[in-house]
Design a protein around this motif. Structure first.
Motif, PDB file in Angstrom:
ATOM      1  N   VAL A 125       0.859  -1.250  -0.119  1.00 29.71           N
ATOM      2  CA  VAL A 125       0.015   0.094   0.014  1.00 29.71           C
ATOM      3  C   VAL A 125       0.967   1.200   0.127  1.00 29.71           C
ATOM      4  N   PHE A 126       0.574   1.996  -0.833  1.00 27.57           N
ATOM      5  CA  PHE A 126       1.349   3.431  -1.003  1.00 27.57           C
ATOM      6  C   PHE A 126       1.169   4.247   0.341  1.00 27.57           C
ATOM      7  N   ALA A 127       2.213   4.868   0.828  1.00 32.47           N
ATOM      8  CA  ALA A 127       2.105   5.377   2.104  1.00 32.47           C
ATOM      9  C   ALA A 127       1.346   6.482   2.301  1.00 32.47           C
ATOM     10  N   HIS A 128       0.981   7.142   1.083  1.00 37.99           N
ATOM     11  CA  HIS A 128       0.004   8.373   1.121  1.00 37.99           C
ATOM     12  C   HIS A 128      -1.717   7.911   1.047  1.00 37.99           C
ATOM     13  N   ASN A 129      -1.792   6.549   0.945  1.00 37.91           N
ATOM     14  CA  ASN A 129      -3.221   6.000   0.708  1.00 37.91           C
ATOM     15  C   ASN A 129      -3.550   5.518   2.066  1.00 37.91           C
ATOM     16  N   ASN A 130      -4.190   6.626   2.949  1.00 35.76           N
ATOM     17  CA  ASN A 130      -4.561   6.558   4.233  1.00 35.76           C
ATOM     18  C   ASN A 130      -5.735   5.675   4.356  1.00 35.76           C
ATOM     19  N   ILE A 131      -6.672   5.841   3.497  1.00 39.28           N
ATOM     20  CA  ILE A 131      -8.153   4.721   3.588  1.00 39.28           C
ATOM     21  C   ILE A 131      -7.641   3.575   3.420  1.00 39.28           C
ATOM     22  N   ALA A 132      -6.933   3.103   2.332  1.00 41.74           N
ATOM     23  CA  ALA A 132      -6.407   1.502   2.329  1.00 41.74           C
ATOM     24  C   ALA A 132      -5.417   1.170   3.530  1.00 41.74           C
ATOM     25  N   ARG A 133      -4.618   2.023   4.216  1.00 38.88           N
ATOM     26  CA  ARG A 133      -3.770   1.530   5.195  1.00 38.88           C
ATOM     27  C   ARG A 133      -4.771   1.035   6.525  1.00 38.88           C
ATOM     28  N   ASP A 134      -5.631   2.011   6.600  1.00 42.23           N
ATOM     29  CA  ASP A 134      -6.554   1.907   7.688  1.00 42.23           C
ATOM     30  C   ASP A 134      -7.416   0.728   7.700  1.00 42.23           C
ATOM     31  N   LEU A 135      -8.051   0.458   6.402  1.00 37.19           N
ATOM     32  CA  LEU A 135      -8.687  -0.875   6.228  1.00 37.19           C
ATOM     33  C   LEU A 135      -7.869  -1.985   6.327  1.00 37.19           C
ATOM     34  N   TYR A 136      -6.496  -1.955   5.911  1.00 34.80           N
ATOM     35  CA  TYR A 136      -5.947  -3.188   6.102  1.00 34.80           C
ATOM     36  C   TYR A 136      -5.436  -3.557   7.555  1.00 34.80           C
ATOM     37  N   GLU A 137      -5.116  -2.521   8.228  1.00 34.47           N
ATOM     38  CA  GLU A 137      -4.959  -2.481   9.827  1.00 34.47           C
ATOM     39  C   GLU A 137      -6.155  -2.990  10.262  1.00 34.47           C
ATOM     40  N   LYS A 138      -7.270  -2.620  10.116  1.00 33.66           N
ATOM     41  CA  LYS A 138      -8.530  -2.996  10.958  1.00 33.66           C
ATOM     42  C   LYS A 138      -8.630  -4.566  10.607  1.00 33.66           C
ATOM     43  N   LEU A 139      -8.351  -5.098   9.413  1.00 34.31           N
ATOM     44  CA  LEU A 139      -8.443  -6.502   9.153  1.00 34.31           C
ATOM     45  C   LEU A 139      -7.335  -7.222   9.785  1.00 34.31           C
ATOM     46  N   GLY A 140      -6.193  -6.666  10.270  1.00 40.13           N
ATOM     47  CA  GLY A 140      -5.262  -7.527  10.979  1.00 40.13           C
ATOM     48  C   GLY A 140      -3.976  -7.597  10.079  1.00 40.13           C
ATOM     49  N   TYR A 141      -3.700  -6.774   8.987  1.00 47.09           N
ATOM     50  CA  TYR A 141      -2.535  -6.850   8.534  1.00 47.09           C
ATOM     51  C   TYR A 141      -1.641  -5.793   9.172  1.00 47.09           C
ATOM     52  N   LYS A 142      -0.418  -6.353   9.165  1.00 50.95           N
ATOM     53  CA  LYS A 142       0.639  -5.698  10.024  1.00 50.95           C
ATOM     54  C   LYS A 142       1.850  -5.373   8.993  1.00 50.95           C
ATOM     55  N   GLU A 143       2.605  -3.963   9.287  1.00 45.05           N
ATOM     56  CA  GLU A 143       3.454  -3.440   8.490  1.00 45.05           C
ATOM     57  C   GLU A 143       4.686  -4.590   8.756  1.00 45.05           C
ATOM     58  N   LYS A 144       5.369  -4.892   7.813  1.00 52.63           N
ATOM     59  CA  LYS A 144       6.511  -5.627   7.870  1.00 52.63           C
ATOM     60  C   LYS A 144       7.838  -4.964   7.461  1.00 52.63           C
ATOM     61  N   ASN A 145       7.476  -4.042   6.403  1.00 56.90           N
ATOM     62  CA  ASN A 145       8.792  -3.113   6.339  1.00 56.90           C
ATOM     63  C   ASN A 145       8.245  -1.704   6.021  1.00 56.90           C
ATOM     64  N   ILE A 146       9.323  -0.973   6.228  1.00 57.90           N
ATOM     65  CA  ILE A 146       8.675   0.729   6.161  1.00 57.90           C
ATOM     66  C   ILE A 146      10.159   1.198   5.112  1.00 57.90           C
ATOM     67  N   LYS A 147       9.787   1.737   3.936  1.00 56.30           N
ATOM     68  CA  LYS A 147      10.767   2.338   3.330  1.00 56.30           C
ATOM     69  C   LYS A 147      10.571   3.995   3.270  1.00 56.30           C
ATOM     70  N   MET A 148      11.649   4.526   3.601  1.00 56.34           N
ATOM     71  CA  MET A 148      11.555   5.936   4.020  1.00 56.34           C
ATOM     72  C   MET A 148      12.462   6.679   3.007  1.00 56.34           C
ATOM     73  N   GLU A 149      12.282   7.927   2.706  1.00 53.55           N
ATOM     74  CA  GLU A 149      13.133   8.688   1.688  1.00 53.55           C
ATOM     75  C   GLU A 149      12.936   9.980   1.854  1.00 53.55           C
ATOM     76  N   LYS A 150      14.012  10.748   1.433  1.00 57.31           N
ATOM     77  CA  LYS A 150      13.834  12.210   1.668  1.00 57.31           C
ATOM     78  C   LYS A 150      14.093  12.779   0.361  1.00 57.31           C
ATOM     79  N   THR A 151      13.447  13.792  -0.122  1.00 57.24           N
ATOM     80  CA  THR A 151      13.762  14.445  -1.370  1.00 57.24           C
ATOM     81  C   THR A 151      14.680  15.564  -1.046  1.00 57.24           C
TER      82      THR A 151
END
Length: 152
Positions: A125-151
């Protein structure tokens, strides 16, 4: 609401593919990963790699989501190994969002995944897609990796 997942036919697949390439390109642009002028060609290459045989690509299950006879979206589950699946796409078409179709579809795909013998399902899920992130978290999906970047 009665959600049903039907295997995509070739017409539905072509419609989905056109949508998905543009959507993926747009999401990559929003995320700052790709430039506008290269996004469509890069997205096309990605889909050609993932689905070389279209909707008939082995170990890939593409479904049209229906509520009765009404098409409300699509979901794509790939079987990565005998035990691991990956959802490459879940899209609820405009006008059908916010009505519970995403949640119900995820529940239905988990039932199918178990029938396929899968023990886990991953997704991106793209980091900016808060609606999808919220749905997946409510369904029990857990973050496994977080990729961060600075422009800079």
């Amino acid at each position: 609401m009665m959600v049903r997942l039907d295997q995509m036919n070739s017409e539905e697949f072509q419609k989905y593919l056109s949508f998905a390439i543009k959507y993926f390109a747009d999401e990559q642009i929003k995320s700052g990963n790709w430039k506008l002028e290269e996004a469509i060609s890069k997205a096309t290459v990605e889909y050609e790699k993932l689905l070389p045989e279209g909707q008939d690509t082995e170990n890939n299950h593409l479904f049209t989501i229906r509520d009765g006879s009404k098409e409300v979206g699509m979901i794509w589950l790939a079987q990565i190994t005998n035990e691991k699946g990956f959802i490459y796409g879940l899209n609820i078409w405009e006008g059908n969002q916010g009505k519970g179709y995403g949640k119900k579809t995820m529940q239905e795909i988990e039932v199918l995944a178990k029938k396929f013998g899968l023990k886990s399902i991953g997704l991106h899920v793209f980091a900016h897609n808060n609606i999808a992130r919220d749905l997946y978290e409510k369904l029990g999906y857990k973050e496994k990796n977080i990729k961060m970047e600075k422009t800079l």
